[in-house]
Design a protein around this motif. Structure first.
Motif: not given
Length: 441
Positions: A64-68, A83-90
């Protein structure tokens, strides 16, 4: 559920976690309680789908901290969808096209990305989760206000320990000595297809290399084993509760350490499991029955209770598994690193000091007080011991080396120094602290 429906459910769960656990002014409920309510209200989600949805949501919580940070860097607020989209990509490394396609707009799937969300996807595509521009606390996935305490605790091993706190925790079991020994428990589990290896420090422990459910096995149902982290087992070991003793587990919770100490006592003597929560003690009763413990009683601690006063200086062993920040358990409870605030630490340190003072009154002359936390912070551990001993209440440390030599002959202790101090990176356990003090005769 279709893959898209799972993504939609994960977004809903992340939104609930954000609202109830992490947002400013949130109730800061434990994430597992929020997830339990979420799935209870959606009983149509089957077991396999539930694991997949939970896995996606928990992956967001862990990062969460890194995605944020990444989302803030591209100038957007961290919504559940982003957040869900960023987790998929990153974190998952999905190509942009595949990540965008997961938002397919189908009947049970998430609505398609709008133009602004597609711009975010374009900005994040191809990036790495870790970025050299990140502040140290974000890069290490540690709350910035706790970074100094972690640096003081680990020094040049800080990065290693921070990484270990992100890893998946192992599944450890404790052989119930009232029903079997470690070899017998291992054979019983192997007969059901569950492969285990001995834990390196606990003489009772078994570790399952490939994590899998064990509560459905006959070995568990028949009380041959209990689920318990190896570090927690070692605290019960250092308590050195023997047959015939009077023992108090002062902050017993669900009674994991009560069970272990009852086993070392061979069901002889008396052990009292105390707690301020009636539901926790009720759960303890079920575990005690399954394990075959019959020398234990439970006591609910309430304001104005005279139980402790009537039993002052009467116990051979008093274990204080104190309420704490739980920083040593972040592998299992990743939401705690986001929910814990500076004021929580200050309140807990004061509470620990108060509990120690009250529990110490229960220890008989020549008896022992065992103080433990599942924290990695010096304020809750070494500094708490320094403060307690400075009051001069007639207690002296029992060095770890001497204890270990008597309890595990021929094996070196897990760490140097007077206290047991465990960490995920160095020992493979949860983070634990344990100090043993003896009252002057």
């Amino acid at each position: 559920m279709t893959p898209a429906a799972r993504v939609a459910a994960a977004i809903e769960l992340v939104a609930a976690l954000e609202e109830q656990c992490f947002a400013p002014g949130a109730r800061r409920r434990p994430a597992d309680a929020v997830a339990s309510d979420f799935f209870r209200a959606r009983r149509f989600i089957g077991g396999g789908d539930r694991r997949e949805v939970s896995g996606q949501a928990w992956a967001v919580v862990r990062q969460r901290m890194r995605l944020g940070w990444h989302l803030a860097r591209v100038g957007v607020a961290p919504t559940a969808r982003l957040l869900v989209l960023a987790r998929m990509l990153l974190e998952a490394g999905m190509p942009r096209q595949a990540a965008e396609a997961a938002f397919d707009g189908s009947r049970y799937g998430p609505p398609a990305l709008d133009q602004a969300e597609r711009r975010v996807a374009a900005a994040l595509a191809g990036r790495s989760l870790l970025d050299e521009a990140m502040p140290e606390a974000v890069r290490l996935n540690l709350p910035d206000w706790l970074l100094p305490a972690f640096a003081a605790r680990f020094g040049d091993r800080l990065a290693e320990e921070a990484a270990a706190l992100e890893a998946e925790a192992p599944l450890d079991l404790r052989a119930n000595l009232l029903r079997t020994d470690r070899d017998g428990a291992a054979r019983a589990l192997a007969a059901e297809g569950v492969v285990t290896v001995p834990t390196p420090f606990s003489p009772w422990g078994l570790r399952i290399p490939e994590r899998r459910p064990v509560t459905g096995t006959a070995a568990y149902r028949e009380g041959l084993v209990e689920v318990q982290d190896e570090g927690s087992q070692l605290i019960a070991l250092l308590a050195d509760a023997r047959p015939g003793m009077r023992v108090a587990d002062y902050c017993a919770g669900a009674a994991g350490k009560t069970l272990a100490m009852a086993a070392t006592m061979g069901n002889c003597g008396r052990i009292t499991a105390c707690d301020t929560s009636a539901p926790r003690l009720e759960g303890a009763a079920r575990r005690l029955r399954r394990a075959g413990v019959d020398n234990a009683e439970r006591h609910l601690l309430v304001p104005g209770d005279r139980w402790a006063k009537r039993r002052a200086r009467s116990f051979d062993r008093v274990l204080v598994d104190a309420p704490c920040t739980g920083t040593g358990t972040w592998r299992r409870n990743p939401d705690a690193r986001l929910r814990t605030r500076p004021e929580d630490l200050a309140e807990l340190v004061a509470l620990q000091h108060d509990i120690l003072a009250r529990a110490a009154e229960l220890v008989r002359p020549g008896g022992r007080l065992i103080y433990a936390t599942c924290s990695l912070l010096p304020q809750e551990n070494e500094e708490q011991m320094e403060r307690f001993l400075a009051r001069g209440p007639g207690f002296a440390p029992v060095p770890l080396g001497a204890l270990w030599a008597a309890l595990v002959p021929g094996a070196p202790p897990p760490c140097a120094g007077p206290w047991l101090s465990l960490s995920p990176g160095r020992h493979g356990t949860d983070g634990f602290f344990c100090a043993v003090l003896e009252r002057a005769a």
